[in-house]
Design a protein around this motif. Structure first.
Motif, PDB file in Angstrom:
ATOM      1  N   GLY A 294       4.503   1.044  -6.563  1.00 47.04           N
ATOM      2  CA  GLY A 294       3.640   0.559  -7.627  1.00 47.04           C
ATOM      3  C   GLY A 294       3.105  -0.837  -7.398  1.00 47.04           C
ATOM      4  O   GLY A 294       2.517  -1.433  -8.294  1.00 47.04           O
ATOM      5  N   LEU A 295       3.275  -1.368  -6.207  1.00 46.20           N
ATOM      6  CA  LEU A 295       2.758  -2.705  -5.903  1.00 46.20           C
ATOM      7  C   LEU A 295       1.429  -2.550  -5.176  1.00 46.20           C
ATOM      8  O   LEU A 295       1.373  -2.120  -4.042  1.00 46.20           O
ATOM      9  CB  LEU A 295       3.738  -3.469  -5.026  1.00 46.20           C
ATOM     10  CG  LEU A 295       5.117  -3.679  -5.594  1.00 46.20           C
ATOM     11  CD1 LEU A 295       6.055  -4.260  -4.545  1.00 46.20           C
ATOM     12  CD2 LEU A 295       5.049  -4.622  -6.788  1.00 46.20           C
ATOM     13  N   LYS A 296       0.356  -2.857  -5.872  1.00 49.48           N
ATOM     14  CA  LYS A 296      -0.975  -2.785  -5.268  1.00 49.48           C
ATOM     15  C   LYS A 296      -1.613  -4.160  -5.340  1.00 49.48           C
ATOM     16  O   LYS A 296      -1.411  -4.898  -6.291  1.00 49.48           O
ATOM     17  CB  LYS A 296      -1.862  -1.786  -5.998  1.00 49.48           C
ATOM     18  CG  LYS A 296      -1.645  -0.363  -5.610  1.00 49.48           C
ATOM     19  CD  LYS A 296      -2.774   0.490  -6.133  1.00 49.48           C
ATOM     20  CE  LYS A 296      -2.737   1.844  -5.462  1.00 49.48           C
ATOM     21  NZ  LYS A 296      -3.863   2.662  -5.852  1.00 49.48           N
TER      22      LYS A 296
ATOM     23  N   SER B   8       3.727  -2.484   9.743  1.00 54.07           N
ATOM     24  CA  SER B   8       3.039  -3.058   8.586  1.00 54.07           C
ATOM     25  C   SER B   8       2.399  -1.968   7.723  1.00 54.07           C
ATOM     26  O   SER B   8       2.403  -2.057   6.492  1.00 54.07           O
ATOM     27  CB  SER B   8       1.991  -4.076   9.029  1.00 54.07           C
ATOM     28  OG  SER B   8       0.972  -3.448   9.758  1.00 54.07           O
ATOM     29  N   TYR B   9       1.860  -0.932   8.353  1.00 49.95           N
ATOM     30  CA  TYR B   9       1.288   0.179   7.590  1.00 49.95           C
ATOM     31  C   TYR B   9       2.382   0.904   6.807  1.00 49.95           C
ATOM     32  O   TYR B   9       2.187   1.279   5.647  1.00 49.95           O
ATOM     33  CB  TYR B   9       0.559   1.150   8.523  1.00 49.95           C
ATOM     34  CG  TYR B   9      -0.168   2.247   7.797  1.00 49.95           C
ATOM     35  CD1 TYR B   9      -1.301   1.969   7.044  1.00 49.95           C
ATOM     36  CD2 TYR B   9       0.284   3.563   7.837  1.00 49.95           C
ATOM     37  CE1 TYR B   9      -1.976   2.970   6.366  1.00 49.95           C
ATOM     38  CE2 TYR B   9      -0.374   4.570   7.165  1.00 49.95           C
ATOM     39  CZ  TYR B   9      -1.506   4.270   6.423  1.00 49.95           C
ATOM     40  OH  TYR B   9      -2.158   5.267   5.745  1.00 49.95           O
ATOM     41  N   GLY B  10       3.546   1.078   7.428  1.00 47.52           N
ATOM     42  CA  GLY B  10       4.667   1.709   6.727  1.00 47.52           C
ATOM     43  C   GLY B  10       5.118   0.892   5.523  1.00 47.52           C
ATOM     44  O   GLY B  10       5.390   1.449   4.455  1.00 47.52           O
ATOM     45  N   LEU B  11       5.193  -0.427   5.708  1.00 49.90           N
ATOM     46  CA  LEU B  11       5.557  -1.286   4.573  1.00 49.90           C
ATOM     47  C   LEU B  11       4.513  -1.204   3.461  1.00 49.90           C
ATOM     48  O   LEU B  11       4.849  -1.198   2.276  1.00 49.90           O
ATOM     49  CB  LEU B  11       5.716  -2.730   5.034  1.00 49.90           C
ATOM     50  CG  LEU B  11       6.957  -3.036   5.853  1.00 49.90           C
ATOM     51  CD1 LEU B  11       6.904  -4.456   6.399  1.00 49.90           C
ATOM     52  CD2 LEU B  11       8.213  -2.847   5.013  1.00 49.90           C
ATOM     53  N   ARG B  12       3.247  -1.122   3.858  1.00 49.22           N
ATOM     54  CA  ARG B  12       2.183  -1.003   2.861  1.00 49.22           C
ATOM     55  C   ARG B  12       2.326   0.298   2.078  1.00 49.22           C
ATOM     56  O   ARG B  12       2.135   0.332   0.853  1.00 49.22           O
ATOM     57  CB  ARG B  12       0.839  -1.063   3.561  1.00 49.22           C
ATOM     58  CG  ARG B  12      -0.324  -1.043   2.623  1.00 49.22           C
ATOM     59  CD  ARG B  12      -1.620  -1.208   3.378  1.00 49.22           C
ATOM     60  NE  ARG B  12      -2.732  -1.105   2.458  1.00 49.22           N
ATOM     61  CZ  ARG B  12      -3.986  -1.002   2.820  1.00 49.22           C
ATOM     62  NH1 ARG B  12      -4.285  -0.995   4.103  1.00 49.22           N
ATOM     63  NH2 ARG B  12      -4.934  -0.913   1.939  1.00 49.22           N
ATOM     64  N   LEU B  13       2.643   1.410   2.769  1.00 48.42           N
ATOM     65  CA  LEU B  13       2.844   2.687   2.090  1.00 48.42           C
ATOM     66  C   LEU B  13       4.008   2.620   1.098  1.00 48.42           C
ATOM     67  O   LEU B  13       3.918   3.125  -0.022  1.00 48.42           O
ATOM     68  CB  LEU B  13       3.081   3.802   3.104  1.00 48.42           C
ATOM     69  CG  LEU B  13       1.871   4.241   3.934  1.00 48.42           C
ATOM     70  CD1 LEU B  13       2.298   5.273   4.971  1.00 48.42           C
ATOM     71  CD2 LEU B  13       0.792   4.799   3.047  1.00 48.42           C
ATOM     72  N   VAL B  14       5.099   1.999   1.546  1.00 47.82           N
ATOM     73  CA  VAL B  14       6.284   1.881   0.677  1.00 47.82           C
ATOM     74  C   VAL B  14       5.960   1.033  -0.549  1.00 47.82           C
ATOM     75  O   VAL B  14       6.331   1.369  -1.684  1.00 47.82           O
ATOM     76  CB  VAL B  14       7.472   1.298   1.457  1.00 47.82           C
ATOM     77  CG1 VAL B  14       8.628   0.903   0.547  1.00 47.82           C
ATOM     78  CG2 VAL B  14       7.948   2.288   2.510  1.00 47.82           C
TER      79      VAL B  14
END
Length: 57
Positions: free
Chosen positions: A54-56, A43-49
């Motif tokens: 540009g998706l915040k 999940s952290y990796g997906l958040r980084l990607v």
């Protein structure tokens, strides 16, 4: 005679039955903890990607 036939049909003994309960529970907790850690890493990796794309939120 009936008991011996039932024992023969039961198959080979399960080696997990001879292990202490605390050891079996320890393995279960260890596997569960590792799965939670792996889920957190993914999940952290997906958040980084997503942040890099540009998706915040």
């Amino acid at each position: 005679m009936v008991g011996k036939e039932r024992d023969r049909k039961a198959g080979p003994p399960n080696p997990a039955d001879s292990q202490p309960l605390i050891k079996r529970l320890g393995w279960m907790v260890l596997i569960w903890t590792c799965s939670i850690v792996a889920l957190g890493i993914v999940s952290y990796g997906l958040r980084l990607v997503m942040t890099a794309a540009g998706l915040k939120s």
